[in-house]
Design a protein around this motif. Structure first.
Motif, PDB file in Angstrom:
ATOM      1  N   ASP A   1      28.495  -2.134  49.247  1.00  0.00           N
ATOM      2  CA  ASP A   1      29.024  -2.790  50.445  1.00  0.00           C
ATOM      3  C   ASP A   1      29.239  -4.276  50.218  1.00  0.00           C
ATOM      4  O   ASP A   1      30.207  -4.863  50.719  1.00  0.00           O
ATOM      5  CB  ASP A   1      28.108  -2.541  51.647  1.00  0.00           C
ATOM      6  CG  ASP A   1      26.644  -2.782  51.341  1.00  0.00           C
ATOM      7  OD1 ASP A   1      26.317  -3.221  50.229  1.00  0.00           O
ATOM      8  OD2 ASP A   1      25.807  -2.507  52.232  1.00  0.00           O
ATOM      9  N   LEU A   2      28.359  -4.923  49.436  1.00  0.00           N
ATOM     10  CA  LEU A   2      28.552  -6.335  49.133  1.00  0.00           C
ATOM     11  C   LEU A   2      29.772  -6.532  48.229  1.00  0.00           C
ATOM     12  O   LEU A   2      30.535  -7.487  48.412  1.00  0.00           O
ATOM     13  CB  LEU A   2      27.303  -6.917  48.469  1.00  0.00           C
ATOM     14  CG  LEU A   2      27.389  -8.392  48.065  1.00  0.00           C
ATOM     15  CD1 LEU A   2      27.675  -9.281  49.260  1.00  0.00           C
ATOM     16  CD2 LEU A   2      26.101  -8.837  47.367  1.00  0.00           C
ATOM     17  N   TYR A   3      29.949  -5.620  47.284  1.00  0.00           N
ATOM     18  CA  TYR A   3      31.118  -5.718  46.400  1.00  0.00           C
ATOM     19  C   TYR A   3      32.409  -5.683  47.203  1.00  0.00           C
ATOM     20  O   TYR A   3      33.305  -6.520  47.020  1.00  0.00           O
ATOM     21  CB  TYR A   3      31.096  -4.589  45.375  1.00  0.00           C
ATOM     22  CG  TYR A   3      32.403  -4.424  44.638  1.00  0.00           C
ATOM     23  CD1 TYR A   3      32.844  -5.390  43.736  1.00  0.00           C
ATOM     24  CD2 TYR A   3      33.215  -3.319  44.869  1.00  0.00           C
ATOM     25  CE1 TYR A   3      34.049  -5.253  43.077  1.00  0.00           C
ATOM     26  CE2 TYR A   3      34.424  -3.173  44.208  1.00  0.00           C
ATOM     27  CZ  TYR A   3      34.831  -4.134  43.314  1.00  0.00           C
ATOM     28  OH  TYR A   3      36.031  -4.008  42.670  1.00  0.00           O
ATOM     29  N   TYR A   4      32.521  -4.731  48.131  1.00  0.00           N
ATOM     30  CA  TYR A   4      33.738  -4.637  48.936  1.00  0.00           C
ATOM     31  C   TYR A   4      33.902  -5.865  49.834  1.00  0.00           C
ATOM     32  O   TYR A   4      35.020  -6.314  50.105  1.00  0.00           O
ATOM     33  CB  TYR A   4      33.715  -3.372  49.784  1.00  0.00           C
ATOM     34  CG  TYR A   4      33.876  -2.104  48.974  1.00  0.00           C
ATOM     35  CD1 TYR A   4      34.859  -2.005  47.996  1.00  0.00           C
ATOM     36  CD2 TYR A   4      33.041  -1.006  49.174  1.00  0.00           C
ATOM     37  CE1 TYR A   4      35.005  -0.854  47.239  1.00  0.00           C
ATOM     38  CE2 TYR A   4      33.181   0.153  48.420  1.00  0.00           C
ATOM     39  CZ  TYR A   4      34.169   0.221  47.460  1.00  0.00           C
ATOM     40  OH  TYR A   4      34.319   1.365  46.705  1.00  0.00           O
ATOM     41  N   ARG A   5      32.773  -6.425  50.293  1.00  0.00           N
ATOM     42  CA  ARG A   5      32.843  -7.619  51.149  1.00  0.00           C
ATOM     43  C   ARG A   5      33.297  -8.835  50.354  1.00  0.00           C
ATOM     44  O   ARG A   5      34.084  -9.649  50.860  1.00  0.00           O
ATOM     45  CB  ARG A   5      31.465  -7.879  51.759  1.00  0.00           C
ATOM     46  CG  ARG A   5      31.468  -8.906  52.866  1.00  0.00           C
ATOM     47  CD  ARG A   5      32.219  -8.394  54.083  1.00  0.00           C
ATOM     48  NE  ARG A   5      32.142  -9.314  55.210  1.00  0.00           N
ATOM     49  CZ  ARG A   5      32.872 -10.420  55.328  1.00  0.00           C
ATOM     50  NH1 ARG A   5      33.744 -10.747  54.388  1.00  0.00           N
ATOM     51  NH2 ARG A   5      32.763 -11.192  56.384  1.00  0.00           N
ATOM     52  N   LEU A   6      32.824  -8.954  49.114  1.00  0.00           N
ATOM     53  CA  LEU A   6      33.189 -10.097  48.292  1.00  0.00           C
ATOM     54  C   LEU A   6      34.621 -10.003  47.785  1.00  0.00           C
ATOM     55  O   LEU A   6      35.301 -11.012  47.617  1.00  0.00           O
ATOM     56  CB  LEU A   6      32.241 -10.212  47.092  1.00  0.00           C
ATOM     57  CG  LEU A   6      30.799 -10.623  47.381  1.00  0.00           C
ATOM     58  CD1 LEU A   6      29.961 -10.516  46.117  1.00  0.00           C
ATOM     59  CD2 LEU A   6      30.738 -12.038  47.935  1.00  0.00           C
TER      60      LEU A   6
END
Length: 531
Positions: free
Chosen positions: A382-387
């Motif tokens: 989820d952090l990867y997609y947010r970044l």
């Protein structure tokens, strides 16, 4: 008989080396600030501005065109109004529980029915105190001046006899005949100054800069340069221009030395964001220290925590851009906390119970394939997609060799030369080099050439490159079928260079010794020391 000598007077600090703090206040808070400022005048250059709201914004904007300011301090509704309208970081004066209890106790000595009037962004908790001491308190919150006036009128109509609140609330109360008690104390003002000083230190440690248009004079940050007219670099610049005005996170990918931080700085400089550019290398700090560095901590959060706590880099970048280099090195527990910052727009210091709202844009960079880290469960999906909401991929220098001449000219001029001293053949040979270290390697080699060049008359040619840049040997062709020429030297080369030369000669030590102009015994001794 003893003689008492006078105590030596400490030298005054250099005013130019002190951080610059501007205090913005009106009404009662101005007097309180005046009482506390002398305690900090040896640690900062403090400039009081006794204005509020629109007037303060106009005056500060004019002064910033010709003066420098590191941090602004303000309180209550004034701080809330200024925060989104200033081009420098703002530290609010915030009342704590002890301030509230002391103010309510003073108000109780005036009258039994108390009205508490605070700005919506500054709401202290007082329920337990009210119930424990049986106080009759009514609390109102305001946003605008008109709200504050209406709150006071409503409380007066309901029989409230004394007002505790911000300076604006007290002004309105006294205008309608109600006594007022200022919510803030000298300690809350002191804490704001300590917070401001810590913020300037945090920004200095991180190399934070303001966008060029915000600070006049010599301390103004230079606009970052992305050089090169190649198609890949034109695409990078177009993406920066497209992405800069938006608040979405950006993931910058590229090999080491390609200029990822330079891209982040260009995004910030072109964004129009009013805060600072704050950078952090996630792989350069241990996990135990990284959490405190990034998110900050409160006083007493852990053994050794400094008094008053510490501002984290997320808070330091409020209103600006936070650049997280080597984001793939961020530990999993901190990835969760970073995701909360991105999703909720608030940061929770270590040891704190209440989050602090922040307006920060995050630009992350990586030379790793984050997708593979996600598959290996070493990076939160989820952090990867947010970044990766927006992405910029940087080309290697080998992929844009036509940009090498312009980069050479720029770096030589940056280091004090009027132009590149390389002749056309030497420049062409450098364009053919693979540049595994990319632009950073080119910059370092130019620095080395600058140091050697005064020993050489005229332009620098291929022969000098072979002599001074041995790592380029494989990239500099000679006559067809001929082995690369090596410089005749009398001192032992570095182990890496010597081993490279030996590999180039397929391990033939006699041939290498001949080409170096040294005896086989000397070469054998060099190799033995190296091994």
């Amino acid at each position: 008989m003893s003689i008492r000598l006078p105590r030596p007077r400490l030298p005054d600090p250099d005013p130019g080396a002190l951080p610059v703090i501007w205090t913005v206040s009106v009404s009662r808070l101005t007097g309180l600030l005046g009482d506390v400022i002398p305690e900090f005048d040896r640690r900062a250059r403090i400039v009081p501005i006794n204005l509020g709201f629109e007037e303060a914004v106009d005056v500060i904007g004019q002064r910033l065109r010709r003066e420098h300011c590191d941090v602004v301090i303000a309180g209550g509704s004034n701080a809330a109004y200024l925060r989104s309208r200033l081009e420098v970081p703002l530290v609010p004066i915030q009342a704590n529980g002890f301030d509230l209890m002391e103010a309510l106790a003073r108000a109780r000595r005036i009258a039994p029915r108390i009205g508490l009037v605070t700005h919506a962004s500054d709401v202290p908790s007082f329920n337990s105190f009210q119930h424990s001491f049986g106080l009759d308190i009514e609390h109102r919150r305001f946003v605008t001046r008109e709200d504050a006036r209406d709150c006071i009128a409503d409380l007066r109509a309901n029989g409230i006899e004394v007002i505790v609140g911000t300076g604006m609330a007290i002004d309105h109360a006294e205008q309608v005949g109600l006594p007022g008690v200022l919510l803030y104390s000298a300690d809350s003002v002191r804490h704001a100054f300590e917070h401001a000083l810590e913020l300037t230190q945090t920004l200095a440690r991180s190399g934070a800069t303001l966008p060029r248009r915000r600070v006049a004079g010599a301390r103004r940050a230079e606009r970052p340069l992305l050089l090169g007219d190649s198609a890949p670099m034109q695409d990078v610049r177009e993406r920066i221009a497209l992405y800069a005005p938006h608040d979405s996170t950006v993931l910058v990918t590229g090999a080491t030395g390609t200029g990822k931080e330079l891209v982040a700085r260009q995004l910030h400089a072109s964004s129009g964001r009013s805060g600072r550019f704050v950078a952090l290398n996630c792989g350069a700090i241990s996990e135990s220290l990284l959490e405190a560095e990034l998110f900050g901590y409160t006083e007493g959060a852990f053994t050794g925590a400094r008094r008053g706590g510490r501002v984290g880099l997320v808070e330091a970048a409020d209103g600006g851009t936070l650049f997280l280099d080597e984001i793939g090195e961020l530990p999993l527990p901190l990835q969760t906390r970073l995701l909360r910052v991105l999703e909720e727009r608030e940061v929770l210091r270590v040891g704190a119970t209440e989050p602090t709202p922040v307006d920060v844009r995050v630009v992350a960079a990586t030379l790793q394939a984050l997708e593979s880290l996600v598959q290996a469960q070493r990076f939160r999906r989820d952090l990867y997609y947010r970044l990766a909401a927006l992405r910029i991929a940087l080309p290697t220098l080998q992929e844009r060799p036509q940009d090498v001449p312009e980069l050479l000219e720029h770096f030589f001029q940056q280091l004090g030369q009027r132009a590149s001293p390389l002749d056309a053949e030497a420049t062409q040979q450098l364009c053919a080099y693979a540049w595994p270290g990319n632009v950073r390697e080119l910059r370092n080699l130019v620095d080395r050439l600058r140091i050697h060049w005064p020993l050489q008359a005229g332009a620098l040619g291929v022969a000098q490159l072979r002599s001074w840049l041995p790592e380029l040997q494989q990239a500099l062709p000679t006559a067809a079928g001929a082995a690369p020429a090596l410089p005749a030297i009398a001192t032992r080369p570095s182990p890496a260079v010597l081993q490279q030369w030996l590999d180039d000669h397929q391990g033939n030590r006699e041939q290498l010794a001949t080409r170096l102009g040294v005896s086989r015994t000397t070469l054998w001794r060099w190799l033995r020391v190296t091994g």
